[in-house]
Design a protein around this motif. Sequence first.
Motif, short mmCIF file in Angstrom:
data_model
loop_
_atom_site.label_atom_id
_atom_site.label_comp_id
_atom_site.label_asym_id
_atom_site.label_seq_id
_atom_site.Cartn_x
_atom_site.Cartn_y
_atom_site.Cartn_z
N PHE B 339 40.17 48.54 46.27
CA PHE B 339 41.09 47.62 46.94
C PHE B 339 40.96 46.21 46.34
O PHE B 339 41.94 45.55 46.03
CB PHE B 339 40.80 47.60 48.45
N ARG B 342 42.49 46.10 42.96
CA ARG B 342 43.96 46.05 42.93
C ARG B 342 44.48 44.65 43.25
O ARG B 342 45.43 44.15 42.65
CB ARG B 342 44.57 47.07 43.90
N ILE B 343 43.78 43.99 44.17
CA ILE B 343 44.16 42.62 44.49
C ILE B 343 43.97 41.74 43.24
O ILE B 343 44.84 40.95 42.88
CB ILE B 343 43.32 42.08 45.67
N ARG B 345 43.77 42.61 40.09
CA ARG B 345 44.72 42.92 39.00
C ARG B 345 46.02 42.16 39.22
O ARG B 345 46.63 41.65 38.30
CB ARG B 345 45.01 44.43 38.98
N PHE B 346 46.42 42.11 40.50
CA PHE B 346 47.64 41.39 40.84
C PHE B 346 47.54 39.91 40.47
O PHE B 346 48.39 39.36 39.77
CB PHE B 346 47.94 41.56 42.33
#
Lengths: 690, 435, 147
Positions: B339, B342-343, B345-346
């Motif tokens: 999680f 993914r944050i 990477r954004f």
Amino acid sequence: MAETVKLTINGKQIEAEKGTLLIEVARQNGIEIPAFCYYQNLSLQAACRMCLVEVEKTPKLQVGCTLPVAEGMVVHTDSEVVRQSRKGMVELLLTNHPLDCPVCDKGGECELQDMTFRYGLGESRFVERKQHVDEEQWSPVVYFDRPRCIMCYRCVRVCNEGLDVTALGVGNRGVVSQILPNFHDHLECDECGACIDICPVGALTSGAYRYKTRPWEMHHVGTICTHCADGCRTTLGVRNEKIIRGNNRDSSGINGEFLCVKGRYAFDFTEHPERLQSPLMRAGGRLEPVSWSQALEAVAKKFIEVKQGSGHFGVIGSCHTTNEENFYLQKFARQVLGTKNVDHHRSGDLATLFDALTDRGKVLATVEDLANAKAVLVVASDLAQQHPMLANQIRASRRLRGARVYTVTPGPVREDKNAVASVRVQKGGELAGIESLRDKLKAESDLTIVFGDAIQGESLRKLIAFGDSLGLAVKYICLVDYSNSRGAFDMGLIPRDGGLSREQMLARDLDVLWVVGANPLKEVRGESKAGFLVVQDLFLTETAQRADIVLPAASAYEKTGTVTNVCGEVQKLKAAINVMGPKADLEIMGLIAREMGPAAVRTLGMWLPDKVFEEIRKTVHGYDVPMPVVATGGAAPTMPLNGRVAALPGSISSAGDTLFTSGTLGRYSKVLNSVMESPGALYEEKGRHS
Amino acid sequence: MPTTLYNEPSPLETKVLSKRFGLENSHRLDTYLAHDGFKAFLKARQMTPEQIVEEVKTSALRGRGGAGFPTGLKWSFVPRTSPKPKYIVINADESEPGTCKDRLLMEYDPHQLIEGILIAGLAMDAHKGYLYIRGEYRYLIDHTDRAIGEAYSKGYLGKNIAGTGFDFDLYTHSGAGAYECGEETALLDSLEGKRGIPRMKPPFPAVAGAWASPTLLNNVETFSAVPNIIRDGGAAFAALGTPKNGGTRLVCISGHVNKPGVYELPLGYPMLKAIYEVAGGIPGGKKLKAVVPGGSSCPLLKAEECDIPMDYDTLAKAGSMLGSGGMVVLDETTDMVKFALRIMRFYAHESCGWCIPCREGTTWLRKILQRFDDGGGRKEDIPVLGEVSKNMLGRTFCALGDAAAMPTISIVEKFREDFEKRLAGASRASELVTV
Amino acid sequence: MLAAYPEGRKRSAVVPMLIYAQDETGAVTPELIAEVAKRCEVEPLQVDEVVGYYSMLHRKPLGKYHVQVCTNISCLLVGGEELYEHAKKKLGIGNKQVTADGQFSLEEVECMGACSWAPAVEINYDFHHYVTPERLDQLIDALRKAN
């Protein structure tokens, strides 16, 4: 005095002008706030975050380069949290930095190295793979290595704000963002190298300098650029009698940091393989190498023979040789050879200007005057091409001090972009164009008029009458071509008192024509009309090829002396390198005199630059300049407005060089030739206003 | 354009802004006019600009874009007597992960938004508005253009609007894929045709915004609330919420819930009630692990921290933010390393690259987290994650660095055991690049 | 498009003009950059800067159908990553690649504002919500057939 505020930095009580940026106030008080992106006179970025400091009563660290000081501010620039923050920034900066300092041109004079040493962490916690992209060549002189770049945007700003060229931008985003050249993969620009110079790291490197040396292996010589007439100081980096680099990082001259492509790179003619190494004498129709003594003896012999036979001499001097050489040459001609036939390639009508302005006081603008002018009128010149430093001063005056710019030119010029008014005129229509600006110009508080060779003779007198009619303080800059065009005129390389002009000399069957550092036969077909042609030059020019004797001369970077720039400011040359073979023109002339006998030497005096300059100070109008200014590398203004100046025969015209050409010297500069051959839509119309 | 809703409404909602959602042709001007449309504008036309701003202040409306700045106060900053033209700019660059509400407001009730913009125009003496819509919402640009066209044709935009003598032109403007353009000054640079790089403040947009003119910039939902405030009074709107947190807002519930959807709930609505009653609880009866309260920029709350009312001040006290209303629910099975990755990477993808800490920090963190997720995590990386984040926090040029750092710090601190579980065996360490 | 902006502010149209033009031409070419620069009265470099910044602007053509699968947090929690992996296999291409026939391209995208109806896919400008691998197959097959 502007309003001041009291603040405290690191416990030190400080009084500063309200609104000044904290980083400046700290620097003025000997406290360093480190920064990469902050750069004086360029727009603020707040991007590098190195200047974060602690300001009491604010929750976060504050940006020192954008924060204006205010009353009662309590600042800490060296607290634990600030030190930790800087360590963090340096660590982040180095995450994708290649750390290739051992092979980086910048190693040893790199701001990132210095910052890392001073503020860095000492070790790296970054163990990931680094971002890599290959180096790109953007032009013959500009290379870009993205991994080394810290994205401080200095290059982008100096190009856009300083040069007004807009050749650099920013591409992509995030960690792969990068500096972007104007044609996506290459640059088409002034090639001035300001971006390379201002780069704090080794991201932008110069094609002329890269991988040639370590910076600490050079010694640096501050001298004056030998190309155009603007008189920029260039600091030459020298190693093993070779000039490797030109820049002006110490801002020591009238040009500040500014240099154009010529000042920065075009010193390479000094080591061109076709550089003349020994005297040449015509034997059996061919020029053959001879010794200096043979050549000097032959010249002296000829001079004596023609003088004794009451033959006719002609002397054409140079726009690049020093004041001392020019003075010595005209004296040689007038007092030893007994001729009034003395001239040089005149590119601006100084005679009329000085005559019309006689006894007016300080109405000839210096570079500093131009920088402080509230209004500037540019007439009949493409300054950005032909006088890049003056153009840069005008841009800076407009950008930083709000100067108002007007242009009256045959074609579009860079100054138009930010001009109050631009008028397009045909050749001959300049005065009408200026007249159309009368009401606007009348409203200015002062005005500096910069004019090209289209304004001469009667039209120059009319221009001055126009200036007088405005009812405000008007100063003038008469544009001339080369590094000592102005000095050649001032020293008397002119056909006064009935002497023959350059054109007349070439057309007559003179017994001896002596050409020093000029190429008057470049456009002339066939043999020289002169009975005997003596040429002093660096190269076998079109004129030298037709000479009877050719004497190899040293360039401005190989000798001492003074030169006078377009604004009449005298500056000192300092020899950067020694050359084997060629000799300084002054020495050559002195040796010829010596060969001619003691009388000639007595008449002329010793051929030592300092001695000759002493005489210049005593005898040349307006040249009694303070020695300390000149001796310490300053620019001493001359004001030769004293007494009437008679009109001279012959024509006045500029050679119309562009940014990338520079007469003979330019032809032998590999760098200038390479940038001209590279694509450059900006400069397709070469010399379009000449 | 479908009028069916993307998710079933909940009976627990307090429908103010969304009350016309679900009506047949709710996006049409006729429908809007038949359901209170443009009453507020006509009322506002009778008020002084000061009265309009005062009414918005009374409503305790706070910016719905994420920062939660009091809207009335922001409106009062615009120098409405400035001789320069003034502009209204509407931020429809909805890009905060977890947030999908402005889309609905434009899709189902564009005229409510237009009316809100017009009222702002009256209050600011502005006559031009620009609706900056993210490029991915092309269908909404087309849809809103049609609504704007309809409003022009019926005299609700253009010259002499509804016979009141007030002129206003509204234009849509497409973005092209950049989260950073949701930051208001980056949005203005983008609107001016440049890279979306945030600007230095001051000057604030209220003084020098679009084209260096005074500019009022608010989120779609903020403007959409305005007609309701003017029509029913600021006090009535304020009363729906809690003190200093007026009205309702569209809460986008996503993630591990049985009935994900966008629901209009009053400020101060209990978070657990929103999860378990409005959104129908967690599938499979799994336990709650964490909640992203208002979009990916917000520090995460652990399950035991979620028994709180959802208003700006309470969330701030709990160490997080109400943000943009994007509430993401994570059940006990969620892998927090993945999680967090993914944050990050954004944010690494969306960092504009302007300043060093955000540009380099987001990518470094992404690389460490990627390595963890690939099975190469080392014990000493765990504190580095926190420290690098803290080197960004409060030190970047704009809030994007904070937005990347805050959730990361909260995840590393609150779910350290997830990282420890994912540590690599010694064999992996040899693959690391050392410098 | 230029008329929408205040006098002397044509540059404002750069971003929308690029994206609308890209829809027609398939990619942002140097010619397009030059044309936009001319129309908006800026230097080509200033357009080039913009092209590199915005993620929806592409210098190479995409497929006729550009399949964008969101894997950001809301989608991630409900199968967005699996859906993206499925799309890669289904189309036989990786991120930002184009199928050999030029029909499809694939991109793993950031949050596109469909969080409450996740996982979401946008094909060109059409949103698809609650997308399962089976549903994605149907969508792609239908587009293939339509050709």
